[in-house]
Design an enzyme around this catalytic site. Structure first.
Site, PDB file in Angstrom:
ATOM      1  N   ARG A 182      78.400 108.320  75.559  1.00 56.90           N
ATOM      2  CA  ARG A 182      77.761 107.624  74.939  1.00 56.90           C
ATOM      3  C   ARG A 182      77.801 108.207  73.449  1.00 56.90           C
ATOM      4  O   ARG A 182      78.097 109.508  72.522  1.00 56.90           O
ATOM      5  CB  ARG A 182      76.061 107.990  75.042  1.00 56.90           C
ATOM      6  CG  ARG A 182      75.488 106.622  76.580  1.00 56.90           C
ATOM      7  CD  ARG A 182      75.688 105.603  75.993  1.00 56.90           C
ATOM      8  NE  ARG A 182      75.312 104.916  77.615  1.00 56.90           N
ATOM      9  CZ  ARG A 182      75.698 104.359  78.633  1.00 56.90           C
ATOM     10  NH1 ARG A 182      77.382 104.552  78.745  1.00 56.90           N
ATOM     11  NH2 ARG A 182      75.358 103.420  79.284  1.00 56.90           N
ATOM     12  N   GLU A 184      78.572 100.373  69.213  1.00 58.34           N
ATOM     13  CA  GLU A 184      79.386  98.966  69.747  1.00 58.34           C
ATOM     14  C   GLU A 184      79.167  98.238  69.771  1.00 58.34           C
ATOM     15  O   GLU A 184      78.214  97.611  69.299  1.00 58.34           O
ATOM     16  CB  GLU A 184      79.837  99.277  71.566  1.00 58.34           C
ATOM     17  CG  GLU A 184      80.020 101.370  71.459  1.00 58.34           C
ATOM     18  CD  GLU A 184      80.412 101.288  72.847  1.00 58.34           C
ATOM     19  OE1 GLU A 184      79.594 100.063  73.525  1.00 58.34           O
ATOM     20  OE2 GLU A 184      80.491 102.321  73.420  1.00 58.34           O
ATOM     21  N   HIS A 196      84.726 101.003  76.063  1.00 62.05           N
ATOM     22  CA  HIS A 196      83.585 100.796  76.979  1.00 62.05           C
ATOM     23  C   HIS A 196      84.000 100.575  78.731  1.00 62.05           C
ATOM     24  O   HIS A 196      83.558  99.705  78.842  1.00 62.05           O
ATOM     25  CB  HIS A 196      82.436 100.417  76.249  1.00 62.05           C
ATOM     26  CG  HIS A 196      81.335 100.692  76.780  1.00 62.05           C
ATOM     27  ND1 HIS A 196      80.045 101.546  76.316  1.00 62.05           N
ATOM     28  CD2 HIS A 196      81.060 102.064  78.298  1.00 62.05           C
ATOM     29  CE1 HIS A 196      78.963 102.212  77.104  1.00 62.05           C
ATOM     30  NE2 HIS A 196      80.055 102.226  77.986  1.00 62.05           N
TER      31      HIS A 196
HETATM   32  P1  NDP Z   1      73.792 113.154  85.509  1.00 62.75           P
HETATM   33  O1  NDP Z   1      72.946 112.889  85.686  1.00 62.75           O
HETATM   34  O2  NDP Z   1      74.387 113.345  87.097  1.00 62.75           O
HETATM   35  O3  NDP Z   1      74.552 114.168  84.336  1.00 62.75           O
HETATM   36  C1  NDP Z   1      74.333 113.876  83.210  1.00 62.75           C
HETATM   37  C2  NDP Z   1      74.796 116.063  82.965  1.00 62.75           C
HETATM   38  O4  NDP Z   1      73.806 115.880  81.197  1.00 62.75           O
HETATM   39  C3  NDP Z   1      73.768 117.020  83.552  1.00 62.75           C
HETATM   40  O5  NDP Z   1      75.051 118.187  84.021  1.00 62.75           O
HETATM   41  C4  NDP Z   1      73.082 117.768  82.178  1.00 62.75           C
HETATM   42  O6  NDP Z   1      72.349 118.741  83.000  1.00 62.75           O
HETATM   43  C5  NDP Z   1      73.921 117.095  81.369  1.00 62.75           C
HETATM   44  N1  NDP Z   1      73.178 117.204  80.167  1.00 62.75           N
HETATM   45  C6  NDP Z   1      72.051 116.436  80.115  1.00 62.75           C
HETATM   46  N2  NDP Z   1      71.427 116.506  78.238  1.00 62.75           N
HETATM   47  C7  NDP Z   1      72.218 117.305  78.434  1.00 62.75           C
HETATM   48  C8  NDP Z   1      72.036 118.638  77.145  1.00 62.75           C
HETATM   49  N3  NDP Z   1      71.186 118.150  76.311  1.00 62.75           N
HETATM   50  N4  NDP Z   1      73.130 119.596  76.891  1.00 62.75           N
HETATM   51  C9  NDP Z   1      73.615 119.760  78.083  1.00 62.75           C
HETATM   52  N5  NDP Z   1      73.845 118.584  78.498  1.00 62.75           N
HETATM   53  C10 NDP Z   1      73.143 117.851  79.284  1.00 62.75           C
HETATM   54  O7  NDP Z   1      74.366 111.642  84.955  1.00 62.75           O
HETATM   55  P2  NDP Z   1      76.220 111.594  85.096  1.00 62.75           P
HETATM   56  O8  NDP Z   1      77.609 111.730  85.519  1.00 62.75           O
HETATM   57  O9  NDP Z   1      75.760 110.667  86.736  1.00 62.75           O
HETATM   58  O10 NDP Z   1      76.097 109.721  83.767  1.00 62.75           O
HETATM   59  C11 NDP Z   1      76.236 111.031  82.554  1.00 62.75           C
HETATM   60  C12 NDP Z   1      76.105 109.699  81.394  1.00 62.75           C
HETATM   61  O11 NDP Z   1      78.311 108.970  81.834  1.00 62.75           O
HETATM   62  C13 NDP Z   1      75.556 108.550  82.004  1.00 62.75           C
HETATM   63  O12 NDP Z   1      74.022 109.263  81.320  1.00 62.75           O
HETATM   64  C14 NDP Z   1      75.899 107.707  80.604  1.00 62.75           C
HETATM   65  O13 NDP Z   1      76.003 107.659  79.664  1.00 62.75           O
HETATM   66  C15 NDP Z   1      77.807 108.195  81.032  1.00 62.75           C
HETATM   67  N6  NDP Z   1      78.985 107.148  81.969  1.00 62.75           N
HETATM   68  C16 NDP Z   1      79.720 106.244  80.891  1.00 62.75           C
HETATM   69  C17 NDP Z   1      80.022 105.678  80.867  1.00 62.75           C
HETATM   70  C18 NDP Z   1      80.761 104.872  80.952  1.00 62.75           C
HETATM   71  O14 NDP Z   1      81.567 103.452  80.887  1.00 62.75           O
HETATM   72  N7  NDP Z   1      81.470 105.504  79.331  1.00 62.75           N
HETATM   73  C19 NDP Z   1      80.080 104.991  82.681  1.00 62.75           C
HETATM   74  C20 NDP Z   1      79.165 105.462  83.014  1.00 62.75           C
HETATM   75  C21 NDP Z   1      78.018 106.795  82.537  1.00 62.75           C
HETATM   76  P3  NDP Z   1      71.621 119.634  81.820  1.00 62.75           P
HETATM   77  O15 NDP Z   1      70.253 118.447  82.669  1.00 62.75           O
HETATM   78  O16 NDP Z   1      71.316 121.362  82.603  1.00 62.75           O
HETATM   79  O17 NDP Z   1      71.507 119.745  80.670  1.00 62.75           O
END
Ligand code: NDP
Length: 317
Positions: free
Chosen positions: A236, A265, A283
């Site tokens: 994001r 965006e 995006h």
């Molecule tokens: P998941 O929930 O499976 O993974 C999210 C990861 O982010 C986890 O490993 C989590 O680990 C980590 N994370 C969260 N907060 C933090 C933090 N403060 N510091 C470090 N790491 C952090 O989500 P997905 O893999 O399914 O998707 C991830 C994101 O990708 C979505 O939320 C979306 O915003 C984005 N996305 C973008 C798209 C695009 O079109 N560009 C399409 C699809 C998704 P932990 O909680 O241990 O920190």
């Protein structure tokens, strides 16, 4: 025949999804209302469901205007634009489309990584503008090697793990940063994001958005990444301090950036448009025919399941 549940559609959706919604539900489109607020104040009480996308979400104000709302079905996995506390307080079920899009988002992360390292969009412009014929191949600056490089992944969830698997095929050295080490991951966990950036040739950002990750990638992280390394963001725009990134790119304090997402965006900082060391996408990380259709199917399946038995196939907790 039973009365079709009333659904409010927020924002525009894939045409095939709009058709499927129309077949099954009584759909009103907020975009069709000349005054969205007035429309919700007057008609909000009718809606039991919302169909929206990760781009538009649903605000707390909109949720409050729909007292009968029971379910929100979101096209996309990121739910940072949905006011989850407001939904939770009312017991409203929220569905999204996880996993279905892992492959295509990971592919896009790699497309950006290869493009920015090997300067392929810039090389394409070199051919199109006639510079190849005019100056020859050796006047085009050399790219940077991807295979065998150091890949730092910020966020090792569903998509982050898929990116790591892609990187194995490129013989890359992988480390990752998350708040907690991932139990089933064999790659080294780096508890310090700054240290990960210092180590990496490529830093790929794929955390969730929202307040928990706001400006995680700040000036300190970018300076640790340094003038020989690249940033790729497919998560994001909010995760990156965009003005700090623009400064780092303009001043060449990092080597370059591949960006699918932006802070505001569809607006992209004008400074970036003038730079050759960036690759900019609108995006589109999940935007293939196959994946977008599967996401549309899940939006419908989540709604159908909810109105059949009160559950969702993929529910946000
Ligand atoms: P998941 O929930 O499976 O993974 C999210 C990861 O982010 C986890 O490993 C989590 O680990 C980590 N994370 C969260 N907060 C933090 C933090 N403060 N510091 C470090 N790491 C952090 O989500 P997905 O893999 O399914 O998707 C991830 C994101 O990708 C979505 O939320 C979306 O915003 C984005 N996305 C973008 C798209 C695009 O079109 N560009 C399409 C699809 C998704 P932990 O909680 O241990 O920190």
């Amino acid at each position: 025949a039973a009365v079709k549940p009333a659904i409010l559609q927020i924002g525009s959706l894939l045409p095939v999804l709009e058709n499927w919604l129309d077949e099954r539900y009584s759909v009103s489109r907020l975009d069709d209302a000349p005054d969205a607020k007035a429309f919700l104040a007057e008609q909000g009480g009718r809606f039991v469901g919302v169909a929206t996308s990760a781009l538009y979400g649903v605000s707390a104000e909109q949720i409050a205007a729909m007292p009968a709302l029971k379910v929100i079905s979101c096209f996309g996995v990121g739910v940072d634009k949905i006011d989850l506390p407001a939904a939770r307080a009312r017991g409203i079920a929220v569905g999204n489309t996880p996993d279905i899009l892992n492959d295509c988002v990971a592919d896009t992360a790699f497309a950006l990584l290869l493009d920015i390292a090997r300067a392929t969009p810039e090389a394409d412009r070199y051919v199109r503008t006639g510079l190849w014929a005019e100056r020859g191949q050796n006047s085009f600056h050399l790219g940077r090697r991807v295979s065998g490089g150091r890949l730092g992944i910020v966020g090792l969830g569903r998509i982050g793990k898929t990116i790591a698997r892609r990187a194995l095929g490129f013989d890359m050295d992988i480390r990752y940063h998350t708040r907690r080490p991932v139990a089933d991951a064999t790659w080294p966990h780096e508890p310090s994001l700054v240290e990960l950036a210092r180590w990496a040739d490529f830093l790929v950002v794929i955390t969730a958005g929202g307040p928990g990750t706001l400006h995680l990638i700040n000036a300190e992280v970018l300076d640790a990444l340094g003038p020989r390394s690249f940033l790729i963001n497919v998560s994001r725009g909010s995760v990156v301090d965009e003005p700090a990134l623009v400064r780092a790119l303009v001043e060449r304090r990092i080597a370059g950036a591949g960006l699918d997402v932006f802070a505001n965006e569809p607006f992209v900082p004008a400074e970036l448009l003038a730079l050759d060391n960036v690759v900019l996408l609108p995006h589109i990380a999940s935007a293939t025919e196959e994946t977008r259709r599967a996401m549309a199917q899940r939006v419908i399946d989540n709604l159908d399941r909810f109105f059949a038995d009160g559950t969702l196939i993929t529910r946000v907790d």
